[in-house]
Enzyme design. Structure first.
Site, PDB file in Angstrom:
ATOM      1  N   THR A 166      37.831 -22.611  28.430  1.00 35.78           N
ATOM      2  CA  THR A 166      36.593 -22.993  29.111  1.00 35.78           C
ATOM      3  C   THR A 166      35.979 -24.225  28.456  1.00 35.78           C
ATOM      4  O   THR A 166      36.179 -24.455  27.270  1.00 35.78           O
ATOM      5  CB  THR A 166      35.637 -21.782  28.995  1.00 35.78           C
ATOM      6  OG1 THR A 166      36.149 -20.740  29.808  1.00 35.78           O
ATOM      7  CG2 THR A 166      34.216 -22.108  29.391  1.00 35.78           C
ATOM      8  N   ARG A 194      35.968 -11.603  40.653  1.00 33.01           N
ATOM      9  CA  ARG A 194      35.299 -11.416  39.354  1.00 33.01           C
ATOM     10  C   ARG A 194      34.474 -12.669  39.004  1.00 33.01           C
ATOM     11  O   ARG A 194      34.948 -13.781  39.121  1.00 33.01           O
ATOM     12  CB  ARG A 194      36.346 -11.162  38.267  1.00 33.01           C
ATOM     13  CG  ARG A 194      35.765 -10.964  36.861  1.00 33.01           C
ATOM     14  CD  ARG A 194      35.889 -12.218  36.023  1.00 33.01           C
ATOM     15  NE  ARG A 194      35.477 -12.019  34.641  1.00 33.01           N
ATOM     16  CZ  ARG A 194      35.343 -13.007  33.757  1.00 33.01           C
ATOM     17  NH1 ARG A 194      35.618 -14.248  34.119  1.00 33.01           N
ATOM     18  NH2 ARG A 194      34.945 -12.773  32.541  1.00 33.01           N
ATOM     19  N   GLY A 196      32.319 -14.501  35.924  1.00 34.32           N
ATOM     20  CA  GLY A 196      32.120 -14.450  34.481  1.00 34.32           C
ATOM     21  C   GLY A 196      30.800 -15.064  34.068  1.00 34.32           C
ATOM     22  O   GLY A 196      30.005 -15.527  34.896  1.00 34.32           O
ATOM     23  N   ASP A 197      30.584 -15.083  32.761  1.00 30.25           N
ATOM     24  CA  ASP A 197      29.318 -15.597  32.218  1.00 30.25           C
ATOM     25  C   ASP A 197      29.105 -17.077  32.514  1.00 30.25           C
ATOM     26  O   ASP A 197      27.954 -17.540  32.564  1.00 30.25           O
ATOM     27  CB  ASP A 197      29.247 -15.365  30.711  1.00 30.25           C
ATOM     28  CG  ASP A 197      30.348 -16.102  29.957  1.00 30.25           C
ATOM     29  OD1 ASP A 197      31.481 -16.157  30.465  1.00 30.25           O
ATOM     30  OD2 ASP A 197      30.067 -16.621  28.864  1.00 30.25           O
ATOM     31  N   THR A 216      31.494 -19.774  25.172  1.00 31.26           N
ATOM     32  CA  THR A 216      32.849 -19.519  25.683  1.00 31.26           C
ATOM     33  C   THR A 216      33.353 -18.233  25.046  1.00 31.26           C
ATOM     34  O   THR A 216      33.108 -17.985  23.870  1.00 31.26           O
ATOM     35  CB  THR A 216      33.802 -20.680  25.365  1.00 31.26           C
ATOM     36  OG1 THR A 216      35.132 -20.290  25.749  1.00 31.26           O
ATOM     37  CG2 THR A 216      33.799 -21.073  23.903  1.00 31.26           C
ATOM     38  N   GLY A 217      34.040 -17.427  25.830  1.00 30.25           N
ATOM     39  CA  GLY A 217      34.572 -16.188  25.267  1.00 30.25           C
ATOM     40  C   GLY A 217      34.671 -15.100  26.315  1.00 30.25           C
ATOM     41  O   GLY A 217      34.781 -15.386  27.508  1.00 30.25           O
TER      42      GLY A 217
HETATM   43  N1  ASP Z   1      33.689 -17.031  29.407  1.00 29.76           N
HETATM   44  C1  ASP Z   1      34.749 -17.244  30.365  1.00 29.76           C
HETATM   45  C2  ASP Z   1      34.773 -16.104  31.328  1.00 29.76           C
HETATM   46  O1  ASP Z   1      34.603 -14.980  30.916  1.00 29.76           O
HETATM   47  C3  ASP Z   1      36.092 -17.363  29.728  1.00 29.76           C
HETATM   48  C4  ASP Z   1      36.195 -18.306  28.579  1.00 29.76           C
HETATM   49  O2  ASP Z   1      35.196 -18.739  28.027  1.00 29.76           O
HETATM   50  O3  ASP Z   1      37.318 -18.645  28.226  1.00 29.76           O
HETATM   51  O4  ASP Z   1      35.010 -16.329  32.483  1.00 29.76           O
END
Ligand code: ASP
Length: 295
Positions: A166, A194, A196-197, A216-217
């Site tokens: 990300t 789905r 994500g954050d 990111t995570g």
């Molecule tokens: N935070 C992102 C998600 O959950 C993924 C990522 O940061 O790699 O979609």
């Protein structure tokens, strides 16, 4: 001051499809795109958007071209921006055919009364705003298709961080304004639909008069804790420094959940992660340049 990230995770340089230096070049390009805006006197928001657009165009990162694939084998992207000067924010999710989701999120913030648009409605709005469209197939790289086939066969849903991740940027301009932006393809082989954050302001992306944050995570963890806005609230209510607040919210998330970048109104930078590495770089108008991947 501008800080960029290209994802956090268990980065093993030996397993990366490209040498580390290639990832670093991508970070430097994003940094110089954004810093160029700051040097020209443009806003923190312009700088953060420009840096993220550069990484969306770089197939090394999990955003824009080169995003991971969902369970149906298609790219489905999320992005968010926030402008600390106005308190405005814009978010988009389920984007499959807009070239720069970060610019679409900005258009939602600036050109609508709303905060989030999704899927075909968001893309129709983007086209009406003159934002560049892209064929969904052009977003898919060979490496991503191979990754997806592997994951699908093993029935796994993963963060992309063993390869690339990300992207996000936080900026402080010479007028003291702060802004944040985040963009992603999400989790590889994620269920269709789905979110994500990275599409949620307060979870991945926050900017106010005090601090700007991009994370990111493992998105679900950041969403449960509202990590980005929590960091800002800790600073406001406890007087914590950006470093201390960042450390605390990352500690609360638990091991190997990811990382964040943040900059406060005085230009103090925090790069905080609890996984083995995080692609990141920062710099300012005075020539400061820092770049890092592992600890
Ligand atoms: N935070 C992102 C998600 O959950 C993924 C990522 O940061 O790699 O979609």
């Amino acid at each position: 001051m501008l800080v960029v990230h290209g994802g956090a995770g268990n980065i093993d340089p030996a397993k990366l499809p490209e040498p580390l230096s290639v990832y670093e070049t991508g970070l430097k390009t994003a940094l110089s795109e954004g810093l160029g805006r700051l040097e020209a006197g443009e806003s923190a928001l312009d700088a953060a958007e420009a840096a993220v657009r550069a990484m969306e165009d770089n197939s090394l990162y999990n955003a824009g071209v080169g995003s991971v694939l969902n369970a149906d084998g298609v790219v489905q992207m999320d992005a968010a921006v926030m402008d600390g000067a106005t308190g405005g924010c814009g978010c988009v999710t389920d984007i499959t055919s807009t070239r720069h989701p970060v610019s679409l999120a900005r258009a939602v913030m600036e050109q609508t009364k709303h905060v989030m648009l999704t899927g075909s409605g968001a893309q129709r709005f983007g086209a009406a705003q003159g934002l560049e469209r892209i064929e969904p197939s052009v977003l898919i790289t060979e490496a991503r298709r191979a990754q997806w086939q592997r994951l699908r066969d093993g029935q796994q849903i993963v963060r992309d961080h063993d390869t690339k991740g990300t992207v996000g940027a936080v900026a402080l301009d010479r007028g003291g304004r702060l802004a944040a932006a985040t963009s992603t393809g999400g989790m590889a082989n994620k269920p269709v639909g789905r979110v994500g954050d990275s599409a949620i302001n307060g979870a991945s992306t926050w900017a106010d008069a005090r601090v700007a944050v991009s994370t990111t995570g493992v998105g679900e963890r950041f969403m449960r804790q509202c990590t980005a806005s929590r960091l800002a609230i800790l600073m406001e209510l406890t007087g914590a420094s950006v470093e201390a607040a960042a450390q605390r919210v990352m500690d609360e998330l638990g091991k190997d959940t990811g990382g964040l970048i943040a900059v406060d109104r005085r230009g103090n930078v925090s790069v905080c992660f609890n996984s083995s590495g995080m692609f990141r770089a920062w710099g300012d108008r005075n020539g400061l340049r820092e770049i890092g991947t592992m600890d």
